[in-house]
Design a protein around this motif. Structure first.
Motif, PDB file in Angstrom:
ATOM      1  N   THR A  83       0.837  -1.202   0.000  1.00 27.77           N
ATOM      2  CA  THR A  83       0.000   0.000   0.000  1.00 27.77           C
ATOM      3  C   THR A  83       0.871   1.251   0.000  1.00 27.77           C
ATOM      4  N   ALA A  84       0.594   2.134  -0.934  1.00 25.54           N
ATOM      5  CA  ALA A  84       1.328   3.401  -1.047  1.00 25.54           C
ATOM      6  C   ALA A  84       0.364   4.557  -0.812  1.00 25.54           C
ATOM      7  N   GLN A  85       0.903   5.690  -0.426  1.00 27.56           N
ATOM      8  CA  GLN A  85       0.094   6.891  -0.201  1.00 27.56           C
ATOM      9  C   GLN A  85       0.578   8.005  -1.118  1.00 27.56           C
ATOM     10  N   ILE A  86      -0.349   8.601  -1.852  1.00 24.40           N
ATOM     11  CA  ILE A  86      -0.019   9.729  -2.727  1.00 24.40           C
ATOM     12  C   ILE A  86       0.333  10.926  -1.848  1.00 24.40           C
ATOM     13  N   ILE A  87       1.512  11.487  -2.045  1.00 29.34           N
ATOM     14  CA  ILE A  87       1.957  12.576  -1.173  1.00 29.34           C
ATOM     15  C   ILE A  87       2.191  13.886  -1.923  1.00 29.34           C
ATOM     16  N   LEU A  88       2.233  13.843  -3.246  1.00 30.83           N
ATOM     17  CA  LEU A  88       2.504  15.083  -3.981  1.00 30.83           C
ATOM     18  C   LEU A  88       1.764  15.068  -5.305  1.00 30.83           C
ATOM     19  N   GLY A  89       0.759  15.921  -5.428  1.00 27.85           N
ATOM     20  CA  GLY A  89       0.013  16.022  -6.666  1.00 27.85           C
ATOM     21  C   GLY A  89      -1.089  14.979  -6.775  1.00 27.85           C
ATOM     22  N   ASN A  90      -1.785  15.000  -7.904  1.00 29.87           N
ATOM     23  CA  ASN A  90      -2.826  14.023  -8.217  1.00 29.87           C
ATOM     24  C   ASN A  90      -2.351  13.152  -9.364  1.00 29.87           C
ATOM     25  N   ALA A  91      -2.595  11.851  -9.265  1.00 29.11           N
ATOM     26  CA  ALA A  91      -2.117  10.903 -10.272  1.00 29.11           C
ATOM     27  C   ALA A  91      -3.230  10.585 -11.263  1.00 29.11           C
ATOM     28  N   LYS A  92      -2.900  10.682 -12.544  1.00 20.23           N
ATOM     29  CA  LYS A  92      -3.814  10.301 -13.617  1.00 20.23           C
ATOM     30  C   LYS A  92      -3.124   9.292 -14.519  1.00 20.23           C
ATOM     31  N   LEU A  93      -3.888   8.645 -15.373  1.00 23.89           N
ATOM     32  CA  LEU A  93      -3.325   7.692 -16.313  1.00 23.89           C
ATOM     33  C   LEU A  93      -2.278   8.384 -17.188  1.00 23.89           C
ATOM     34  N   ASN A  94      -1.071   7.862 -17.177  1.00 22.76           N
ATOM     35  CA  ASN A  94       0.076   8.410 -17.919  1.00 22.76           C
ATOM     36  C   ASN A  94       0.624   9.705 -17.323  1.00 22.76           C
ATOM     37  N   TYR A  95       0.066  10.124 -16.173  1.00 23.20           N
ATOM     38  CA  TYR A  95       0.563  11.306 -15.471  1.00 23.20           C
ATOM     39  C   TYR A  95       0.762  10.947 -13.990  1.00 23.20           C
ATOM     40  N   PRO A  96       1.880  10.289 -13.677  1.00 21.63           N
ATOM     41  CA  PRO A  96       2.081   9.797 -12.308  1.00 21.63           C
ATOM     42  C   PRO A  96       2.339  10.922 -11.313  1.00 21.63           C
ATOM     43  N   ALA A  97       2.059  10.622 -10.058  1.00 22.31           N
ATOM     44  CA  ALA A  97       2.342  11.534  -8.949  1.00 22.31           C
ATOM     45  C   ALA A  97       3.273  10.828  -7.973  1.00 22.31           C
ATOM     46  N   GLN A  98       3.902  11.609  -7.094  1.00 25.72           N
ATOM     47  CA  GLN A  98       4.827  11.005  -6.133  1.00 25.72           C
ATOM     48  C   GLN A  98       4.051  10.377  -4.986  1.00 25.72           C
ATOM     49  N   ALA A  99       4.514   9.208  -4.572  1.00 23.18           N
ATOM     50  CA  ALA A  99       3.899   8.491  -3.463  1.00 23.18           C
ATOM     51  C   ALA A  99       4.992   7.909  -2.584  1.00 23.18           C
ATOM     52  N   LYS A 100       4.602   7.501  -1.391  1.00 27.26           N
ATOM     53  CA  LYS A 100       5.549   6.837  -0.503  1.00 27.26           C
ATOM     54  C   LYS A 100       4.996   5.473  -0.123  1.00 27.26           C
ATOM     55  N   PRO A 158      -2.633   5.521 -11.969  1.00 26.09           N
ATOM     56  CA  PRO A 158      -3.700   4.513 -11.929  1.00 26.09           C
ATOM     57  C   PRO A 158      -3.663   3.592 -13.139  1.00 26.09           C
ATOM     58  N   GLU A 159      -4.212   2.384 -12.961  1.00 20.83           N
ATOM     59  CA  GLU A 159      -4.296   1.440 -14.069  1.00 20.83           C
ATOM     60  C   GLU A 159      -5.338   1.877 -15.088  1.00 20.83           C
ATOM     61  N   THR A 160      -6.401   2.514 -14.604  1.00 22.75           N
ATOM     62  CA  THR A 160      -7.504   2.923 -15.472  1.00 22.75           C
ATOM     63  C   THR A 160      -7.638   4.445 -15.465  1.00 22.75           C
ATOM     64  N   ASP A 161      -8.615   4.911 -16.179  1.00 19.44           N
ATOM     65  CA  ASP A 161      -8.805   6.355 -16.331  1.00 19.44           C
ATOM     66  C   ASP A 161      -9.532   6.942 -15.120  1.00 19.44           C
ATOM     67  N   VAL A 162      -8.837   6.910 -13.973  1.00 18.38           N
ATOM     68  CA  VAL A 162      -9.354   7.521 -12.754  1.00 18.38           C
ATOM     69  C   VAL A 162      -8.290   8.473 -12.223  1.00 18.38           C
ATOM     70  N   VAL A 163      -8.606   9.153 -11.150  1.00 16.57           N
ATOM     71  CA  VAL A 163      -7.658  10.095 -10.559  1.00 16.57           C
ATOM     72  C   VAL A 163      -7.395   9.706  -9.114  1.00 16.57           C
ATOM     73  N   PHE A 164      -6.122   9.596  -8.737  1.00 14.73           N
ATOM     74  CA  PHE A 164      -5.732   9.400  -7.351  1.00 14.73           C
ATOM     75  C   PHE A 164      -5.432  10.776  -6.755  1.00 14.73           C
ATOM     76  N   LEU A 165      -6.152  11.142  -5.725  1.00 15.72           N
ATOM     77  CA  LEU A 165      -5.951  12.437  -5.100  1.00 15.72           C
ATOM     78  C   LEU A 165      -4.853  12.368  -4.044  1.00 15.72           C
ATOM     79  N   GLN A 166      -4.233  13.508  -3.793  1.00 16.86           N
ATOM     80  CA  GLN A 166      -3.196  13.575  -2.763  1.00 16.86           C
ATOM     81  C   GLN A 166      -3.773  13.127  -1.416  1.00 16.86           C
TER      82      GLN A 166
END
Length: 220
Positions: A159-176, A191-199
């Motif tokens: 399990t990782a936590q998004i810590i900087l920015g929002n992650a989109k498909l083909n647009y990764p964000a930093q996580a720890k 993300p694997e699919t067309d969703v958004v991971f929020l910080q």
């Protein structure tokens, strides 16, 4: 002496020396706030250099196929056997000092400097044995827990936590993400699919990409 650092022929060495100091200051500031660039940098190292099953010697089992010459060269330089940031600081220091000392000696006898286009690549090649020797010495001095490394594949399923920015498909964000040894790694996640991971969201790593990992959202 000031002319040695400011002369156009020596500018690359002066910049390398300044960059070395800046990296040290940046890492110090990150440690003060409880972060580190080390885990983030480790993801750019080929897995063959981070094989935890061969911590003591020279990775003799690395495939000797010609396609792995670059990997063999990095292993020869001890990259992966000392923390990446430490290796980078060693390289910048040795490269800068080698070039400046060479230019100083040449200037002492000729009252001129080697042109930058000659001295810069020549110093890069000639300083490599010194970089390797310095890294080997540091590898013996550093505590083993400082150089513990894992295959990046071993993070899959954690399990990782998004810590900087929002992650989109083909647009990764930093996580720890924490590994099985409790060490924190800073990675890029999308993300694997067309969703958004929020910080702040927690996600499960599912597979590697060229720059980091793909993940799925943990549904509650």
């Amino acid at each position: 002496m000031w002319e040695l650092f400011t002369h156009p022929s020596n500018l690359l060495f002066s910049v390398s020396l300044c960059l070395m100091f800046l990296l040290g200051i940046l890492e110090g500031l990150l440690l003060i706030i409880g972060l580190s660039s080390q885990g983030f940098l480790d993801q750019f190292i080929p897995d063959q250099l981070l094989d935890v099953n061969h911590p003591n010697t020279h990775h003799a089992d690395v495939d000797l196929d010609s396609s792995n010459i670059f990997i063999q060269f990095l292993d020869w330089l001890y990259l992966g056997r000392v923390p990446v940031l430490v290796w980078l600081i060693i390289f910048l220091t040795v490269y800068a000092l080698f070039g400046l000392i060479t230019q100083n000696i040449y200037h002492y006898y000729t009252n001129s400097y080697f042109p930058l286009w000659i001295i810069a690549p020549a110093s890069f090649i000639l300083c490599m044995p010194l970089v390797r020797t310095s890294a080997a010495i540091i590898a013996k001095i550093l505590p083993k827990d400082e150089t513990t490394a894992i295959h990046s594949d071993e993070l899959i399923g954690r399990t990782a936590q998004i810590i900087l920015g929002n992650a989109k498909l083909n647009y990764p964000a930093q996580a720890k993400v924490s590994d099985q040894f409790g060490q924190m790694h800073y990675i890029l996640v999308e993300p694997e699919t067309d969703v958004v991971f929020l910080q702040g969201q927690e996600v499960v790593l599912t597979q590697k990409t060229k720059v980091g990992f793909q993940a799925v959202y943990i549904s509650i």
